[in-house]
Design a protein around this motif. Structure first.
Motif, PDB file in Angstrom:
ATOM      1  N   GLN A  64     113.941 144.916 149.444  1.00  0.00           N
ATOM      2  CA  GLN A  64     112.516 145.253 149.486  1.00  0.00           C
ATOM      3  C   GLN A  64     112.309 146.717 149.847  1.00  0.00           C
ATOM      4  N   GLU A  65     113.040 147.192 150.858  1.00  0.00           N
ATOM      5  CA  GLU A  65     112.904 148.584 151.287  1.00  0.00           C
ATOM      6  C   GLU A  65     113.409 149.540 150.206  1.00  0.00           C
ATOM      7  N   LYS A  68     110.808 149.832 147.464  1.00  0.00           N
ATOM      8  CA  LYS A  68     109.688 150.676 147.901  1.00  0.00           C
ATOM      9  C   LYS A  68     110.024 152.154 147.729  1.00  0.00           C
ATOM     10  N   ARG A  69     111.263 152.501 148.023  1.00  0.00           N
ATOM     11  CA  ARG A  69     111.653 153.909 147.997  1.00  0.00           C
ATOM     12  C   ARG A  69     112.001 154.392 146.593  1.00  0.00           C
TER      13      ARG A  69
END
Length: 418
Positions: A64-65, A68-69
């Protein structure tokens, strides 16, 4: 012995202050963007195989992170880390395998020999910033392949509400069992997965047994049926008196469930179980394995790593995720989620790690551990050795007969590889 001492020294130094973390770079300069990061392929989607549970939850969090990036989707598929190599061997050539797999380091030789994985794309970063024993664990014949995410060994878990202080000897456990055990209520002083050679090997090692000679590299020197190993197997067999459960029932699930339900006073398990027991609100501690007739059991130690598949269609995107997931920030988060020790020098002085009594318990056992051999022949050991432990435990074979059979089976299997 050198590998063992290296592992010991790493854990002795583990609380020392280390600083510095180099930014990941790629050996493929043409694939680097202006930010100094790998340029992912257009339309890339990455698949990661990892065990279900806390480890898998971390991969999902990191995915997920990462999305996002970088805007790149990462799909987690639950596959037990001990099964990923065989699955990749089947699915990789067909184009349906994962881009990244998690695997214990004892599978490394097999993966390299089968051409399943690519070398680490930035080995100098890992040599500089990661614990030496972790890098050694993912290195084969001088080349770094894996991306280490945790160092682990098993130890003694004890329920503080049942037993205030961990025993120093197995003889203490035997005496305690005489008062505590209640088979009708399925209450036992000590439980472990008796048929799993990963755990039960420690009984052989305590008395001088070993897998392969020359620090686990000599396939022609097998010490699983030497005099010490046989003596250890006899001690193993004697514990059926305090854990009178058939091997097929004395499994991991039964053990873990009884510990969560405050029925097992002590169990043998590893850091992968910490998060679950905390969630179950078990009041537990971790201590080194007790001695057996004055002899110290030597546990297997392992390096949990991620590996880049040779069959990936998106190598740059996968490498970018591997850089991301092995960053200090992500590995500290992984420790928070799994309780497994991150193999990064700069993280060892973090209060949440160095002051954690659970971590201290595993580190105490780590000085009495030896890395699992990573030569390809190690994959031929587990099944026959597990069968030997099962036969001994259930009284179907005497220790010497069972271990002799296991070693002969291993030798025959090695011979067919030549």
């Amino acid at each position: 012995m050198k590998r063992f001492l290296s592992f010991v020294m790493t854990f002795v130094l583990v609380l020392s202050a280390f600083v510095g973390c180099s930014k990941p770079t790629s050996n493929q300069s043409q694939d680097i963007n202006q930010q100094g990061e790998l340029k992912p392929e257009e339309g890339a989607t990455i698949v990661v195989w990892e065990s279900q549970g806390a480890e898998g939850d971390f991969i999902k969090y990191a995915a997920q992170e990462f999305e996002k990036r970088y805007g790149i989707k990462v799909k987690f598929e639950p596959v037990e880390s001990t099964q990923t190599v065989n699955k990749l061997q089947q699915d990789g050539p067909a184009g349906v395998g994962a881009d990244i797999i998690a695997a214990p380091h004892d599978q490394l030789g097999k993966m390299v020999a089968a051409g399943l994985i690519q070398p680490n794309h930035n080995p100098e970063r890992f040599k500089k910033d990661f614990l030496e024993s972790a890098v050694q664990g993912v290195t084969y014949e001088g080349e770094v392949y894996g991306y280490p995410i945790g160092i682990e060994t098993y130890a003694l878990f004890y329920n503080k509400d049942i037993i205030k202080q961990p025993p120093k000897t197995f003889e203490e456990i035997i005496e305690f069992a005489k008062k505590y055990n209640n088979p009708k209520e399925k209450k036992y002083a000590l439980m472990w997965n008796v048929g799993d050679p990963y755990y039960s090997y420690s009984f052989l090692s305590a008395f001088g047994g070993y897998v392969f000679g020359n620090n686990g590299t000599n396939k022609d020197d097998i010490g699983l049926n030497n005099e010490g190993a046989i003596e250890g197997a006899k001690y193993f067999k004697s514990l059926r008196n305090i854990y009178d459960v058939k091997q097929k029932d004395a499994n991991y699930q039964f053990m873990s469930g009884q510990f969560e339900n405050n029925k097992a006073a002590m169990i043998i398990n590893g850091p992968w179980a910490v998060a679950g027991y905390k969630k179950a609100k078990v009041n537990f501690g971790v201590a080194p394995l007790p001695t057996m007739n004055g002899k110290q059991p030597i546990s297997f130690s392992g390096v949990r790593g991620l590996y880049l598949s040779s069959f990936t269609k998106y190598p740059n995107a996968a490498k970018l995720f591997l850089d991301f997931v092995t960053s200090d920030e992500m590995l500290l988060k992984r420790f928070e989620m799994t309780g497994q020790i991150p193999p990064v020098k700069s993280l060892m002085d973090k209060p949440e790690i160095k002051d954690d009594p659970i971590v201290a318990g595993f580190m105490a056992q780590a000085q009495y551990s030896t890395p699992m051999p990573s030569i390809p022949q190690m994959s031929l050991v587990w099944e026959p050795l597990g069968a030997a432990f099962s036969a001994i435990w259930d009284g179907k074979m005497e220790p010497k007969e069972a271990l002799d059979k296991a070693v002969q089976t291993i030798k025959d299997a090695i011979a067919t590889q030549k």
